[in-house]
Scaffold this motif. Structure first.
Motif, mmCIF file in Angstrom:
data_model
loop_
_atom_site.group_PDB
_atom_site.id
_atom_site.type_symbol
_atom_site.label_atom_id
_atom_site.label_comp_id
_atom_site.label_asym_id
_atom_site.label_seq_id
_atom_site.Cartn_x
_atom_site.Cartn_y
_atom_site.Cartn_z
ATOM 1 N N THR A 158 0.826 -1.197 0.000
ATOM 2 C CA THR A 158 0.000 0.000 0.000
ATOM 3 C C THR A 158 0.864 1.252 0.000
ATOM 4 N N GLN A 159 0.568 2.127 -0.933
ATOM 5 C CA GLN A 159 1.234 3.423 -1.017
ATOM 6 C C GLN A 159 0.270 4.488 -0.487
ATOM 7 N N THR A 160 0.783 5.461 0.212
ATOM 8 C CA THR A 160 -0.068 6.537 0.733
ATOM 9 C C THR A 160 0.581 7.888 0.470
ATOM 10 N N ARG A 161 -0.276 8.885 0.358
ATOM 11 C CA ARG A 161 0.228 10.226 0.122
ATOM 12 C C ARG A 161 -0.740 11.248 0.708
ATOM 13 N N ALA A 191 -4.643 6.527 -0.870
ATOM 14 C CA ALA A 191 -4.061 5.204 -0.617
ATOM 15 C C ALA A 191 -4.365 4.288 -1.795
ATOM 16 N N TRP A 192 -3.345 3.560 -2.244
ATOM 17 C CA TRP A 192 -3.516 2.594 -3.329
ATOM 18 C C TRP A 192 -2.461 1.516 -3.187
ATOM 19 N N ASP A 193 -2.678 0.383 -3.860
ATOM 20 C CA ASP A 193 -1.784 -0.760 -3.733
ATOM 21 C C ASP A 193 -1.055 -0.991 -5.046
ATOM 22 N N ARG A 234 -8.285 7.670 7.643
ATOM 23 C CA ARG A 234 -7.123 7.228 6.860
ATOM 24 C C ARG A 234 -6.992 5.700 6.881
ATOM 25 N N ASN A 235 -7.305 5.091 8.004
ATOM 26 C CA ASN A 235 -7.260 3.623 8.080
ATOM 27 C C ASN A 235 -8.262 2.988 7.119
ATOM 28 N N GLN A 236 -9.442 3.598 6.983
ATOM 29 C CA GLN A 236 -10.440 3.065 6.060
ATOM 30 C C GLN A 236 -9.946 3.162 4.618
ATOM 31 N N ALA A 237 -9.250 4.246 4.303
ATOM 32 C CA ALA A 237 -8.672 4.387 2.960
ATOM 33 C C ALA A 237 -7.646 3.291 2.699
ATOM 34 N N GLU A 238 -6.830 2.984 3.694
ATOM 35 C CA GLU A 238 -5.821 1.940 3.529
ATOM 36 C C GLU A 238 -6.472 0.555 3.376
ATOM 37 N N ARG A 239 -7.553 0.324 4.095
ATOM 38 C CA ARG A 239 -8.264 -0.951 3.952
ATOM 39 C C ARG A 239 -8.833 -1.101 2.536
ATOM 40 N N LEU A 240 -9.346 -0.020 2.005
ATOM 41 C CA LEU A 240 -9.868 -0.052 0.640
ATOM 42 C C LEU A 240 -8.752 -0.300 -0.366
ATOM 43 N N ALA A 241 -7.584 0.291 -0.111
ATOM 44 C CA ALA A 241 -6.439 0.062 -0.996
ATOM 45 C C ALA A 241 -6.043 -1.403 -0.983
ATOM 46 N N SER A 242 -6.064 -2.018 0.187
ATOM 47 C CA SER A 242 -5.727 -3.439 0.296
ATOM 48 C C SER A 242 -6.741 -4.318 -0.428
ATOM 49 N N GLY A 294 -8.045 -3.525 -3.244
ATOM 50 C CA GLY A 294 -7.887 -3.362 -4.686
ATOM 51 C C GLY A 294 -8.409 -2.065 -5.264
ATOM 52 N N TYR A 295 -8.779 -1.105 -4.401
ATOM 53 C CA TYR A 295 -9.278 0.184 -4.864
ATOM 54 C C TYR A 295 -8.258 1.274 -4.562
ATOM 55 N N THR A 296 -8.403 2.398 -5.236
ATOM 56 C CA THR A 296 -7.682 3.595 -4.805
ATOM 57 C C THR A 296 -8.659 4.427 -4.006
#
Length: 268
Positions: free
Chosen positions: A27-30, A46-48, A72-80, A82-84
């Motif tokens: 996961t990449q974050t910015r 956040a995206w993977d 922000r944690n929810q964004a990272e979960r979504l990235a995991s 398969g979403y951005t």
């Protein structure tokens, strides 16, 4: 000896290759600073890397506490998954509340003008659509508490979204969905014992969406309180005497349901 050495070198090379792949596939974050009018806002993308192709984007709208670690944690979960994801900011950079009175003030300021709410949402949506990993034709939004009300209102206003998901969001609104105006499919998760979103609000939403011919899925969890997805809700209840509470099962079931929802709408 030479054969053993070659085998060891091959194994080492394979190990390095796998390690390199693991570094890349994560996961990449910015943090992204952006402007809406004269105000500065701070969002979190956040995206993977593992998913090389363009993929759907999901906006995350925070609780009334503001753009915090939970969002922000929810964004990272979504990235995991398969979403951005882009956890947007509805209040303005640096505005996070640690007391209900402050949260109420921030929320009232942000929602005093519905056109302002829409402008802030649309700016974040534009940022998400323009991210290099995103298929701009496939966008959804999910929100929590205050954020749940925001995404429902964006659907009511006809914003071009594939779907919206409200987690323990306020369901009543001065805005009303009209037949043919709502483009998004709507999914709502609410607590059956939520004193902040009573049963008359739930019933009114169902009637509103049925009358407007909206594709609505609503799940009510018996005995579950407001803020059921937030692990910090029990502390808030104890500290401020608020009728909120975390529920592990409801949190898991609502998340799983949202993931199935996204899989369905983005496949169409």
């Amino acid at each position: 000896m030479m054969s053993t050495l070659k085998t060891a070198l091959a194994a080492a090379t394979l190990s390095l290759t796998v390690a390199s792949t693991q570094v890349l596939a994560e996961t990449q974050t910015r943090t992204i600073e952006y402007q809406v009018g004269d105000e500065t806002f701070s969002g979190y993308m956040a995206w993977d890397d593992e998913f090389g192709q363009k993929r759907p984007g999901v906006l995350v709208v925070h609780e009334w506490w503001g753009h915090n670690e939970f969002a922000r944690n929810q964004a990272e979960r979504l990235a995991s998954a398969g979403y951005t994801a882009f956890a947007l900011d509805m209040y303005g950079s640096g505005k996070q509340a640690d007391h209900p009175d402050t949260a109420q003030k921030f929320m009232q300021e942000a929602t005093s003008d519905i056109d302002q709410v829409k402008a802030r949402f649309m700016k974040a949506m534009d940022i998400l659509k323009n991210h290099e990993s995103v298929d701009a034709s496939r966008i959804a939004a999910q929100g929590y508490c205050f954020g749940g009300a925001v995404v429902l209102n964006m659907a009511r206003m006809g914003v071009d979204l594939d779907g919206v998901v409200s987690f323990h969001g306020a369901l009543g609104s001065p805005l009303q969905a009209e037949p043919g105006s709502v483009k998004a499919r709507v999914q709502v998760y609410t607590g059956g014992a939520d004193k902040l979103v009573p049963s008359d609000q739930v019933a009114s939403l169902v009637k509103e969406m049925q009358d407007a011919e909206v594709d609505l899925t609503l799940v009510s969890f018996p005995g579950v309180l407001h803020s059921f997805t937030s692990p910090g809700a029990d502390r808030i209840a104890e500290e401020f005497g608020m009728p909120v509470g975390y529920d592990e099962e409801a949190a898991a079931r609502s998340w799983d349901g949202a993931m199935r929802f996204y899989k369905a709408i983005f496949a169409e």
